[in-house]
Scaffold this motif. Structure first.
Motif, PDB file in Angstrom:
ATOM      1  N   ASP A 123      -1.899  -7.650  -2.175  1.00  8.10           N
ATOM      2  CA  ASP A 123      -3.301  -7.501  -1.791  1.00  8.10           C
ATOM      3  C   ASP A 123      -3.858  -6.110  -2.081  1.00  8.10           C
ATOM      4  O   ASP A 123      -5.055  -5.948  -2.298  1.00  8.10           O
ATOM      5  N   GLU A 124      -2.985  -5.113  -2.069  1.00 11.79           N
ATOM      6  CA  GLU A 124      -3.468  -3.739  -2.260  1.00 11.79           C
ATOM      7  C   GLU A 124      -2.341  -2.858  -2.776  1.00 11.79           C
ATOM      8  O   GLU A 124      -1.183  -2.999  -2.359  1.00 11.79           O
ATOM      9  N   THR A 125      -2.668  -1.967  -3.692  1.00 13.96           N
ATOM     10  CA  THR A 125      -1.717  -0.986  -4.236  1.00 13.96           C
ATOM     11  C   THR A 125      -2.264   0.406  -3.985  1.00 13.96           C
ATOM     12  O   THR A 125      -3.393   0.716  -4.377  1.00 13.96           O
ATOM     13  N   VAL A 126      -1.461   1.247  -3.320  1.00  8.47           N
ATOM     14  CA  VAL A 126      -1.903   2.595  -2.952  1.00  8.47           C
ATOM     15  C   VAL A 126      -0.801   3.587  -3.306  1.00  8.47           C
ATOM     16  O   VAL A 126       0.379   3.335  -3.051  1.00  8.47           O
ATOM     17  N   THR A 127      -1.165   4.718  -3.907  1.00 10.99           N
ATOM     18  CA  THR A 127      -0.190   5.796  -4.096  1.00 10.99           C
ATOM     19  C   THR A 127      -0.278   6.740  -2.903  1.00 10.99           C
ATOM     20  O   THR A 127      -1.347   6.959  -2.345  1.00 10.99           O
ATOM     21  N   ASP A 128       0.867   7.291  -2.515  1.00 12.80           N
ATOM     22  CA  ASP A 128       0.911   8.149  -1.342  1.00 12.80           C
ATOM     23  C   ASP A 128       2.053   9.144  -1.502  1.00 12.80           C
ATOM     24  O   ASP A 128       2.821   9.086  -2.477  1.00 12.80           O
TER      25      ASP A 128
END
Length: 251
Positions: A123-128
């Protein structure tokens, strides 16, 4: 045959032959780089090693999990693994997994294929970045995937969420870039300039939670990784910058 077509056919053939020759030359002089994770020999095994994941992480007990046979058979024969499930005192569970390549870079693959194949929707891809305190404070680049699916519980479909964190590490690099281009560029550069095939490991941490608990679950995973990563990963990132307030306090 049209003269222009003939010329382009010859040029294409020469380029293909040149590329094949270059790859053969590189393969002949390449050496495998160091891994960025701790390993130990497997008795009776000549191609694989075992990635050493910590048995004890503060607040968690753990047990090893066997890698599925179809996964072992699908990847190159010199691919190595490490996999453990960790359980907190309150029942919170997460799975820590490492896939370490050998001389065949196809051991390392995009996680999106496996997740979707296992029935999860991304549903969502985030870099952190996750702060790791040892051996010195540094920020570990990671990719966080928020996923969802339905599971059958007592005969009815129940929606669940999954938080999937991953990154890549080798003997001289860390990558948390979701497309994979950064890692592939570094690998090609090192192979051409130094004749070194970087030995990348693909590290994942996965936890399942109820809808609405994604952020709380991720915070627990970050705290867990802050303790666990220094125990199995031998390559840290550059020291994190010290905040101005901390600099004043240290004087």
């Amino acid at each position: 045959m049209n003269r222009r077509v003939w010329i382009w056919s010859v040029v294409t053939a020469l380029l293909m032959a040149g590329t094949a020759f270059l790859l053969a030359e590189l393969r002949g002089r390449q050496r495998l780089g160091e891994s960025g994770v701790r390993t130990r020999p497997i008795p009776g095994e000549t191609l694989r090693v075992e990635v050493e994941l910590p048995e004890v992480v503060p607040g968690y007990r753990s047990e090893p999990v066997a890698v599925q046979q179809e996964v072992v058979e699908a990847l190159p024969a010199d691919t190595s693994f490490g996999q453990r499930i960790y359980r907190g005192e309150d029942g919170f569970e997460l799975l820590l997994n490492v896939v370490l390549m050998g001389t065949d870079r196809t051991s390392i693959h995009k996680p999106q294929f496996c997740l979707v194949g296992a029935g999860w929707r991304i549903d969502e891809t985030v870099t952190d970045r996750i702060r790791i305190p040892r051996p010195h404070p540094y920020d570990l680049p990671v990719v966080k995937l928020l996923t969802s699916r339905e599971m059958t519980v007592q005969g009815r479909a129940v929606p669940v969420r999954g938080v999937y964190v991953y990154w890549f590490v080798c003997g001289d690099g860390l990558s948390g870039e979701p497309t994979g281009w950064e890692r592939m560029w570094w690998m090609a550069r090192e192979l051409v300039t130094r004749g070194v095939l970087q030995r990348w490991a693909y590290v994942t941490c996965f936890a399942v939670c109820a809808p609405g608990r994604e952020e709380a679950t991720y915070e627990r995973m970050k705290a867990f990784l802050a303790e666990a990563v220094p125990e199995f990963q031998t390559v840290p990132g550059p020291p994190a910058p010290v905040a101005a307030g901390n600099q004043e306090g240290a004087q």
